[in-house]
Design an enzyme around this catalytic site. Structure first.
Site, short mmCIF file in Angstrom:
data_model
loop_
_atom_site.label_atom_id
_atom_site.label_comp_id
_atom_site.label_asym_id
_atom_site.label_seq_id
_atom_site.Cartn_x
_atom_site.Cartn_y
_atom_site.Cartn_z
N TYR A 72 23.44 -4.28 16.72
CA TYR A 72 22.23 -4.88 16.12
C TYR A 72 22.52 -6.33 15.70
CZ TYR A 72 17.96 -5.28 13.37
OH TYR A 72 16.74 -5.67 12.89
N PHE A 125 0.70 -24.87 29.62
CA PHE A 125 0.42 -23.54 30.17
C PHE A 125 -0.47 -22.79 29.18
CE2 PHE A 125 1.54 -19.03 30.90
CZ PHE A 125 1.07 -18.93 32.19
N ASP A 126 -1.21 -21.77 29.68
CA ASP A 126 -2.21 -21.12 28.79
C ASP A 126 -1.62 -20.46 27.55
OD1 ASP A 126 -2.07 -20.40 31.55
OD2 ASP A 126 -3.03 -18.48 31.15
N ASP A 216 9.06 -27.52 27.86
CA ASP A 216 8.73 -26.16 28.30
C ASP A 216 9.58 -25.96 29.55
OD1 ASP A 216 7.80 -23.96 29.67
OD2 ASP A 216 5.73 -24.23 29.01
N ALA A 218 10.53 -23.42 31.46
CA ALA A 218 10.44 -22.22 32.31
C ALA A 218 11.03 -22.47 33.71
CB ALA A 218 8.98 -21.77 32.42
N LYS A 259 11.62 -16.93 34.73
CA LYS A 259 11.52 -17.75 35.94
C LYS A 259 12.95 -18.21 36.32
CE LYS A 259 7.17 -18.05 34.12
NZ LYS A 259 6.81 -17.41 32.86
N HIS A 451 -9.69 -13.53 32.28
CA HIS A 451 -9.31 -13.30 33.67
C HIS A 451 -8.42 -12.06 33.86
CE1 HIS A 451 -6.14 -15.67 31.91
NE2 HIS A 451 -5.34 -15.36 32.90
O1 PLI Z 1 5.20 -15.25 30.45
P1 PLI Z 1 6.11 -15.77 29.41
O2 PLI Z 1 5.65 -15.42 28.05
O3 PLI Z 1 7.55 -15.41 29.63
O4 PLI Z 1 6.12 -17.36 29.54
C1 PLI Z 1 5.01 -18.13 29.22
C2 PLI Z 1 5.01 -19.41 30.03
C3 PLI Z 1 5.31 -20.58 29.42
N1 PLI Z 1 5.33 -21.76 30.12
C4 PLI Z 1 5.05 -21.80 31.45
C5 PLI Z 1 5.10 -23.11 32.15
C6 PLI Z 1 4.73 -20.64 32.13
O5 PLI Z 1 4.49 -20.71 33.44
C7 PLI Z 1 4.71 -19.38 31.42
C8 PLI Z 1 4.34 -18.18 32.05
N2 PLI Z 1 3.88 -18.17 33.30
C9 PLI Z 1 3.35 -17.13 33.96
C10 PLI Z 1 3.24 -15.75 33.41
C11 PLI Z 1 2.85 -17.39 35.30
O6 PLI Z 1 2.42 -16.46 36.00
O7 PLI Z 1 2.87 -18.57 35.71
#
Ligand code: PLI
Length: 460
Positions: A72, A125-126, A216, A218, A259, A451
């Site tokens: 933990y 991103f959303d 960000d 990702a 990613k 969506h």
């Molecule tokens: O899906 P998460 O919570 O691991 O990550 C959110 C996220 C943050 N920033 C960016 C640039 C993204 O593309 C993103 C998530 N993207 C998704 C789920 C996609 O389908 O593009």
């Protein structure tokens, strides 16, 4: 003559996929309310919904799972992950989170100090926008106009419009700006990269006004690859050196590790050296994500992520991964299908405004094309346009997205180039007969993030 290279891996395990008959696809889509999100994965042949958490792990990652320390507190796997992430980013503080939005929910409330503060981005991103708003902030985008011209080549369509950015800061005053977030690559604009010169210039502007810069991250490794390939002065630098330079121009980052972390679940927050911010993030983390040495992740997940972070920085891997996306994009481009050009890092974005000029934005032209591609080839793309954008919270009117994209998102190390050819055939067939497609209207419309769960019907 240079030797042609194929995928830098061979396949050790396979997962069967199946194309169900056309009549079954038609029935499945109708039952799913003409929303591919509601299809069962078994009804899908090639799944291009997202590249997030859908990649294949390597044998090294699978074996690392066995080394997970599930303590933990103070897990050995946490310290292993810490060492790798610190070495890649050069940051002093690293905090694990369960995924990207988990990272956002512990970082952003500590950066947005007062209600109404602005968070400036190339294109948020959303989930980032949602967390900015939950924390009381206002999200504003400053992507360069060149991103909206899908036809003309530009190597860095994810760049900020620096003039607009600085003008806004002067107008609104630095004390009302919480931070600037640089999203690399810029997903919403088509997986488009941001140049190092632009990232550096954003940092210079931010420093002039005393504003924090966040990344960000990702798809930071894919962005680093594009910099190496396209930006003068970086051709002889390693991906690792380029990544380190990207992080050097920021004060912190939030990363969805699903990613470029090459794992199915995971995220990270990094803070360069601000101890006060780190302490605040750690204290929010305990109620939101978990104890600071696991942050919503299993010990084994942290082990797999430590390996995945290293693998995603290998040039051969990136060349093959982005090369596959380019292969699909090139086939579509050659056949005259309008796409965001050049192709982005993780997906081909098809310009459905151009394919279906007869469908108005509020009948969702890109959704119409996505649905047709599913019927044609059992392929599940995702709409990135007015359906996703939603309504104006004040007027309730449908907002019109500047771009109506169908995103063909390619999971990492999952499909072969033969799959890309099958995808191209289906999309080309749909584009050829697009004048017959009709728009969609709501049968059920959720109030937020519609969506994902909306139900639609074809417009008569
Ligand atoms: O899906 P998460 O919570 O691991 O990550 C959110 C996220 C943050 N920033 C960016 C640039 C993204 O593309 C993103 C998530 N993207 C998704 C789920 C996609 O389908 O593009």
């Amino acid at each position: 003559m240079s030797v042609r290279k194929a995928e830098p891996y061979k396949i050790k395990m396979v997962e069967p996929i199946n194309l169900i008959p056309r009549e079954e696809r038609e029935k499945a889509l109708k039952e799913a309310g003409y929303n591919p999100f509601s299809l069962r994965a078994d009804q899908v042949y090639i799944d291009l919904l997202t590249d997030s958490g859908t990649g294949a792990m390597s044998d090294r990652q699978w074996s690392a799972l066995m080394m997970g320390d599930e303590s933990y507190a103070g897990s050995r796997s946490f310290y292993r992950l810490l060492d790798v992430a610190k070495c890649i980013t050069g940051y002093k503080y690293i905090v694990p989170a369960h995924q990207g939005r988990g990272a956002e929910q512990i970082l952003l409330p500590n950066v947005i100090k007062k209600k109404g503060d602005y968070v400036l981005g190339n294109m948020h991103f959303d989930t980032t926008k949602a967390h900015i708003e939950i924390a009381g902030g206002r999200a504003v985008n400053f992507i360069d106009e060149k991103a909206f011209n899908t036809t003309d080549y530009d190597p860095f369509k994810g760049d900020f419009d620096l003039e607009k950015l600085e003008k806004f800061i002067k107008e609104k005053k630095a004390e009302n700006i919480a931070c600037i977030i640089v999203t690399v690559t810029c997903n919403s604009a088509g997986g488009q990269p941001v140049s190092m010169a632009n990232i550096k210039a954003v940092k210079e502007i931010a420093d002039r006004y005393g504003i924090m810069v966040l990344i960000d991250a990702a798809r930071y490794a894919e962005n680093a690859y594009f910099i190496k390939k396209r930006e003068a002065g970086y051709e002889n630098k390693s991906i690792r050196e380029i990544a380190m330079e990207i992080f050097s121009y920021a004060d912190g980052f939030a990363m969805s590790a699903k990613k470029d972390g090459l794992v199915n679940m995971g995220g990270l927050v990094g803070i360069k050296d601000d101890e006060e911010l780190y302490t605040a993030v750690r204290s929010l983390m305990v109620p939101m994500e978990g104890f600071p040495t696991y942050g919503g992740l299993n010990g084994r997940d942290m082990e797999a992520l430590a390996v995945g972070l290293e693998e995603a920085l290998e040039f051969d891997y990136l060349e093959s991964r982005i090369g596959q996306v380019e292969y699909l994009g090139q086939m579509l481009h050659d056949a005259g299908v309008p796409i965001q050009w050049p192709v982005g890092g993780h997906a081909v974005f098809v310009d459905c405004k151009k394919i279906c000029p007869h469908i108005p934005f509020n009948q969702f032209p890109a959704q119409a094309v996505c649905n047709a591609v599913y019927i044609e080839g059992g392929i599940r793309p995702v709409e990135i346009g007015s359906f996703l954008l939603g309504r104006d919270p004040e007027t309730g009117e449908d907002l019109e997205s500047p771009l109506e994209f169908m995103r063909l998102t390619i999971p990492r190390r999952v499909y072969t180039n033969r799959h890309m050819e099958v995808i191209a055939d289906a999309v080309i067939n749909v584009a050829k007969n697009a004048e017959k497609l009709v728009g969609f209207e709501f049968e059920y419309e959720p109030k937020v993030l519609r969506h994902f769960t909306a139900k639609l019907r074809p417009v008569k």
